[in-house]
Design a protein around this motif. Structure first.
Motif, PDB file in Angstrom:
ATOM      1  N   TYR A 198      49.528  35.831  39.652  1.00 24.49           N
ATOM      2  CA  TYR A 198      50.234  36.958  39.036  1.00 24.49           C
ATOM      3  C   TYR A 198      49.803  38.279  39.667  1.00 24.49           C
ATOM      4  CZ  TYR A 198      52.007  40.204  35.529  1.00 24.49           C
ATOM      5  OH  TYR A 198      52.661  41.238  34.900  1.00 24.49           O
ATOM      6  N   ALA A 199      48.515  38.407  39.973  1.00 22.68           N
ATOM      7  CA  ALA A 199      48.005  39.651  40.554  1.00 22.68           C
ATOM      8  C   ALA A 199      48.627  39.944  41.911  1.00 22.68           C
ATOM      9  CB  ALA A 199      46.484  39.595  40.669  1.00 22.68           C
ATOM     10  N   LEU A 200      49.103  38.922  42.603  1.00 23.34           N
ATOM     11  CA  LEU A 200      49.769  39.149  43.888  1.00 23.34           C
ATOM     12  C   LEU A 200      51.034  39.981  43.733  1.00 23.34           C
ATOM     13  CD1 LEU A 200      49.452  35.574  45.451  1.00 23.34           C
ATOM     14  CD2 LEU A 200      48.133  37.611  46.086  1.00 23.34           C
ATOM     15  N   THR A 201      51.598  40.021  42.525  1.00 18.16           N
ATOM     16  CA  THR A 201      52.826  40.789  42.284  1.00 18.16           C
ATOM     17  C   THR A 201      52.540  42.234  41.900  1.00 18.16           C
ATOM     18  OG1 THR A 201      53.021  40.370  39.886  1.00 18.16           O
ATOM     19  CG2 THR A 201      53.839  38.654  41.378  1.00 18.16           C
ATOM     20  N   LEU A 202      51.262  42.589  41.712  1.00 21.32           N
ATOM     21  CA  LEU A 202      50.903  43.905  41.179  1.00 21.32           C
ATOM     22  C   LEU A 202      50.425  44.834  42.285  1.00 21.32           C
ATOM     23  CD1 LEU A 202      48.848  42.761  38.053  1.00 21.32           C
ATOM     24  CD2 LEU A 202      51.242  43.505  38.093  1.00 21.32           C
ATOM     25  N   PRO A 203      50.952  46.062  42.348  1.00 23.22           N
ATOM     26  CA  PRO A 203      50.461  47.019  43.346  1.00 23.22           C
ATOM     27  C   PRO A 203      49.064  47.512  42.996  1.00 23.22           C
ATOM     28  CG  PRO A 203      52.018  48.081  41.870  1.00 23.22           C
ATOM     29  CD  PRO A 203      52.030  46.620  41.515  1.00 23.22           C
ATOM     30  N   ALA A 204      48.407  48.117  43.973  1.00 28.53           N
ATOM     31  CA  ALA A 204      47.037  48.598  43.777  1.00 28.53           C
ATOM     32  C   ALA A 204      46.945  49.647  42.684  1.00 28.53           C
ATOM     33  CB  ALA A 204      46.502  49.166  45.091  1.00 28.53           C
ATOM     34  N   SER A 205      48.057  50.318  42.387  1.00 28.26           N
ATOM     35  CA  SER A 205      48.047  51.316  41.314  1.00 28.26           C
ATOM     36  C   SER A 205      47.708  50.686  39.971  1.00 28.26           C
ATOM     37  CB  SER A 205      49.399  52.029  41.237  1.00 28.26           C
ATOM     38  OG  SER A 205      50.462  51.095  41.232  1.00 28.26           O
ATOM     39  N   HIS A 206      47.999  49.400  39.796  1.00 28.92           N
ATOM     40  CA  HIS A 206      47.527  48.662  38.614  1.00 28.92           C
ATOM     41  C   HIS A 206      46.147  48.117  38.963  1.00 28.92           C
ATOM     42  CE1 HIS A 206      51.111  49.006  36.222  1.00 28.92           C
ATOM     43  NE2 HIS A 206      51.861  48.539  37.193  1.00 28.92           N
ATOM     44  N   GLY A 249      40.407  44.337  44.776  1.00 29.69           N
ATOM     45  CA  GLY A 249      40.342  45.741  44.398  1.00 29.69           C
ATOM     46  C   GLY A 249      40.536  46.022  42.929  1.00 29.69           C
ATOM     47  N   ARG A 250      40.501  44.980  42.085  1.00 26.56           N
ATOM     48  CA  ARG A 250      40.720  45.172  40.650  1.00 26.56           C
ATOM     49  C   ARG A 250      39.412  45.134  39.877  1.00 26.56           C
ATOM     50  NH1 ARG A 250      45.481  43.630  43.071  1.00 26.56           N
ATOM     51  NH2 ARG A 250      47.187  44.867  42.171  1.00 26.56           N
ATOM     52  N   THR A 251      39.360  45.917  38.813  1.00 25.81           N
ATOM     53  CA  THR A 251      38.311  45.736  37.823  1.00 25.81           C
ATOM     54  C   THR A 251      38.823  44.757  36.777  1.00 25.81           C
ATOM     55  OG1 THR A 251      39.103  47.688  36.625  1.00 25.81           O
ATOM     56  CG2 THR A 251      37.278  47.998  38.172  1.00 25.81           C
ATOM     57  N   VAL A 252      37.890  44.108  36.079  1.00 23.85           N
ATOM     58  CA  VAL A 252      38.260  43.041  35.147  1.00 23.85           C
ATOM     59  C   VAL A 252      37.553  43.273  33.819  1.00 23.85           C
ATOM     60  CG1 VAL A 252      38.512  40.551  34.850  1.00 23.85           C
ATOM     61  CG2 VAL A 252      38.297  41.503  37.157  1.00 23.85           C
ATOM     62  N   GLY A 253      38.318  43.188  32.733  1.00 22.45           N
ATOM     63  CA  GLY A 253      37.759  43.439  31.415  1.00 22.45           C
ATOM     64  C   GLY A 253      37.854  42.244  30.495  1.00 22.45           C
ATOM     65  N   THR A 308      28.461  36.486  43.940  1.00 15.88           N
ATOM     66  CA  THR A 308      29.064  37.546  43.133  1.00 15.88           C
ATOM     67  C   THR A 308      29.632  38.616  44.051  1.00 15.88           C
ATOM     68  OG1 THR A 308      27.587  37.181  41.247  1.00 15.88           O
ATOM     69  CG2 THR A 308      28.646  39.333  41.407  1.00 15.88           C
ATOM     70  N   ILE A 309      30.935  38.816  43.963  1.00 17.99           N
ATOM     71  CA  ILE A 309      31.587  39.894  44.705  1.00 17.99           C
ATOM     72  C   ILE A 309      31.448  41.175  43.891  1.00 17.99           C
ATOM     73  CG2 ILE A 309      33.758  40.749  45.666  1.00 17.99           C
ATOM     74  CD1 ILE A 309      32.724  38.318  47.148  1.00 17.99           C
ATOM     75  N   ASP A 310      30.940  42.213  44.517  1.00 15.86           N
ATOM     76  CA  ASP A 310      30.726  43.469  43.801  1.00 15.86           C
ATOM     77  C   ASP A 310      32.029  44.023  43.236  1.00 15.86           C
ATOM     78  OD1 ASP A 310      28.019  43.534  44.152  1.00 15.86           O
ATOM     79  OD2 ASP A 310      28.058  44.903  45.862  1.00 15.86           O
ATOM     80  N   SER A 311      31.916  44.636  42.076  1.00 11.01           N
ATOM     81  CA  SER A 311      33.060  45.279  41.443  1.00 11.01           C
ATOM     82  C   SER A 311      33.405  46.582  42.150  1.00 11.01           C
ATOM     83  CB  SER A 311      32.732  45.579  39.984  1.00 11.01           C
ATOM     84  OG  SER A 311      33.632  46.522  39.449  1.00 11.01           O
ATOM     85  N   MET A 363      46.045  49.801  33.526  1.00 16.76           N
ATOM     86  CA  MET A 363      45.593  48.464  33.152  1.00 16.76           C
ATOM     87  C   MET A 363      46.768  47.533  32.864  1.00 16.76           C
ATOM     88  SD  MET A 363      42.898  47.641  30.053  1.00 16.76           S
ATOM     89  CE  MET A 363      41.861  49.014  30.575  1.00 16.76           C
ATOM     90  N   VAL A 364      46.583  46.268  33.230  1.00 16.58           N
ATOM     91  CA  VAL A 364      47.545  45.217  32.902  1.00 16.58           C
ATOM     92  C   VAL A 364      46.850  44.208  31.998  1.00 16.58           C
ATOM     93  CG1 VAL A 364      49.019  43.378  33.789  1.00 16.58           C
ATOM     94  CG2 VAL A 364      48.786  45.511  35.074  1.00 16.58           C
ATOM     95  N   GLY A 365      47.456  43.929  30.848  1.00 14.10           N
ATOM     96  CA  GLY A 365      46.891  42.964  29.916  1.00 14.10           C
ATOM     97  C   GLY A 365      47.468  41.582  30.146  1.00 14.10           C
TER      98      GLY A 365
END
Length: 670
Positions: free
Chosen positions: A105-113, A172-176, A69-72, A88-90
């Motif tokens: 897909y996440a590779l296209t998203l900056p850290a701000s998302h 570096g993302r949180t996941v919901g 488990t990688i820490d959040s 957030m990105v849905g």
């Protein structure tokens, strides 16, 4: 020459190494110039090679092990308030095919998302609706065959989901996760635990199947008896000897049978999808022949008081007639969702003679059950937050009570239950639309959101044309709520629900204003759905396959031309929008450490003009301005003096000449 997707793709093919290296080396937090439709087609080898160079061997090795488990990133927080400033990105996983494709897909998203919300991940029921979960099994259609071939240890969809959440955390993302207080009307949960749902019996014995013979509080007991007789006649699906009593089988709090055993006995091996389906269909037919069915879920006041609409029914492929229900006394927003059944969270008054609920008598087993099952999922996959589906439901006619107890709202209870299990940072993103009082729920929705301890809420800016009087009013109201309420409204750009041909008018103009504001208004959370960056303007209605909403369910019947889809989701071809958003993202990267989380100081607040302008309470040296309906004015007297350092399509950023003068708005900018 105008941009085109083919030109962007040609540039990517030529500059692949350069663009990927900016990410792999850490110079950018995302891969620039990478179209999402290109990213999701990466081979497993390509993706792993990129991640290996970015994350390092040890982190990647651990992340690819589902037992690890990688820490959040959210683990450092003591509560869920971090969600109040999240961008957030849905993601509707069905549009990209598999859980693994989320990483591409996440590779296209900056850290701000910084947050990824996954639309429902469970096995779906009628018409393949993601929101009509039929079991607690993870949806097998999200299994990635190529990933399993390349990494044979990842041979189940459950293992792949765990690895994906590991990698998103490492990135570096949180996941919901979506938390849904209802199920398919004949889900495995409904059939294994009838007491947790509300049942009725149609009058089939008297030859009146379109009338209700019994809607009293205890119909579920007759259903339990009918299911028990089915079991005794057919035997356990997994061969278990039925040596226990009926009450033991159906009890969710007697510790003799665990949930998984009950499901196996009734339906069979969880990975035998066809066998479970056939068994469930046989049981459904056994019950409906006797007139038993769950009461369908409703939305908005009055919630209760239903009858069968004799003239509204469908005939399914098995020859079963399904009647639609209608309200006895409907109101403006009243809806009946025929394929769904809500958990029975409260007992009824007077044996349900008048369709009244007794809010002083919670059906505690239902609360305990859903809290426990959601926590099981959170623990298995290390989710950081929940999107509470239909959080606007508030059934008390008198409105929000002065004293809120543990059984006021199930979503509130779920959040607090998970937090109590050593996950204090578990956050709650509520699906509400900030509607007027007594519209979507009884009473004041703002008070309800405070009462359920939502950290943020979706809101409804995505449903209004940018620049309209209503948009300005609601934007102004939302920011006021942000500062005066416990919850934070989102500046929502677009959701999967609104990426729908019925709502094209909302996104023909103002798209870049939406994205710029969502990105740079750093004290307000935001939400944007997958694909917005390349979404077609749809001056004319597009093909059904161009809308993510039409992949929330799965309809392949050409007799439903407005909903039927053939084949995979078709990404948009809006190269101009992609290019401008890319430039916004690159600029944001260059100043993000200076502005992230900063409180806003309005220079031109929402509702004052056809544009907005803001800086920050603590000086950052930047001023942001964005026009809603046209270019920015040449003279804006409320803005301090500065140099334009970014400008695109009516969106502008200034670097102040003297940071100390930031709070003094006297000089003009041109």
């Amino acid at each position: 020459m105008a941009n085109s997707i083919s030109n962007l793709q040609a540039d990517w093919n030529q500059q692949y190494s350069l663009y990927t290296d900016t990410y792999q080396s850490g110079r950018l937090s995302f891969i620039p110039n990478l179209l999402p439709q290109t990213a999701v087609r990466f081979s497993v080898y390509q993706t792993l090679e990129i991640l290996h160079k970015r994350l390092g061997n040890d982190t990647l090795r651990r992340a690819l092990n589902p037992a690890e488990t990688i820490d959040s990133p959210a683990k450092i927080y003591s509560d869920g308030s971090w969600l109040k400033q999240s961008n957030m990105v849905g993601v509707n996983v069905r549009t990209i095919g598999s859980f693994w494709a989320i990483i591409n897909y996440a590779l296209t998203l900056p850290a701000s998302h910084d947050s990824i919300h996954l639309l429902p991940i469970w096995e779906p029921g009628v018409v393949g609706s993601l929101y009509g979960m039929v079991s607690w099994q993870i949806n097998p259609e999200f299994f990635d065959v190529a990933l399993a071939s390349f990494v044979p240890a990842l041979d189940t969809v459950e293992k792949q989901l765990k690895v994906v959440t590991n990698l998103l955390h490492a990135m570096g993302r949180t996941v919901g996760m979506d938390v849904i207080p209802h199920t398919d009307r004949f889900s495995e949960m409904v059939l294994a635990c009838p007491a947790l749902f509300e049942w009725v019996q149609r009058d089939v014995k008297s030859g009146k199947p379109d009338e209700l013979a019994d809607y009293s509080s205890f119909v579920y007991r007759y259903v339990e008896e009918a299911i028990w007789q089915f079991l005794k006649y057919r035997g356990a699906a997994d061969g278990t000897p039925l040596t226990f009593a009926k009450d033991v089988f159906f009890s969710t709090d007697i510790g003799i049978l665990i949930d998984d055993q009950r499901f196996r006995i009734l339906f069979g091996n969880p990975h035998d999808y066809g066998g479970r389906l056939n068994r469930r269909i046989a049981l459904i037919r056994h019950l409906t022949e006797q007139g038993f069915e769950t009461l369908p879920m409703t939305m908005a006041p009055p919630y209760r008081g239903l009858h069968i609409d004799k003239d509204d029914y469908t005939l399914d492929e098995y020859g079963q007639i399904w009647y639609q229900y209608a309200f006895d006394k409907p109101q403006a927003m009243s809806r009946v969702f025929g394929p769904l059944a809500r958990y029975r969270f409260y007992e009824s008054k007077d044996n349900n003679q008048n369709w009244e609920l007794d809010f002083d008598r919670p059906n505690r087993p239902a609360w305990d059950y859903i809290c426990r099952k959601v926590y099981d999922c959170q623990r298995a996959y290390n989710f950081d937050f929940m999107r509470g589906d239909m959080a606007h439901v508030q059934m008390r006619p008198e409105g929000v009570p002065a004293m809120v107890d543990d059984y006021y709202d199930p979503l509130r209870a779920i959040k607090k239950y998970v937090q109590s299990k050593e996950v204090p940072y578990y956050a709650f993103f509520a699906e509400t639309f900030l509607a007027p009082p007594d519209t979507m729920g009884y009473g004041n929705e703002l008070d309800h959101l405070d009462a359920i301890e939502a950290d943020s809420t979706l809101g409804d800016l995505q449903s209004i044309v940018v620049g309209s009087a209503e948009f300005k009013r609601q934007f102004s109201d939302y920011y006021r709520y942000l500062k005066t309420r416990r919850f934070a409204p989102n500046f929502t750009v677009m959701t999967a629900d609104k990426d729908d041909p019925r709502f094209d008018e909302f996104y023909r103009t103002g798209n870049l204003f939406r994205y710029f504001t969502a990105l740079f208004l750093t004290d307000m959370p935001s939400y944007v759905g997958l694909g917005f960056e390349v979404r077609n303007l749809h001056e004319d209605r597009g093909a059904n396959e161009e809308y993510t909403k039409l992949y929330v369910f799965r309809i392949e019947d050409d007799r439903q031309p407005d909903k039927v889809t053939h084949g995979p989701f078709a990404w948009g071809q809006n190269a101009d929008q992609f290019s401008v958003i890319l430039r916004m993202r690159k600029f944001a990267e260059s100043i993000w450490p200076e502005i992230v989380g900063k409180e806003t100081q309005w220079l031109v607040a929402p509702g004052e003009e056809d544009y907005i302008a803001w800086t920050h309470d603590s000086p950052t040296g930047y001023v942001f301005a964005a026009g809603m309906t046209a270019s920015l004015p040449n003279i804006m007297t409320k803005l301090p003096k500065g140099e334009v350092v970014f400008e695109e399509e009516g969106c502008r950023v200034y670097k102040l000449e003297n940071q100390k003068s930031q709070g003094v708005a006297t000089d003009s900018l041109s």
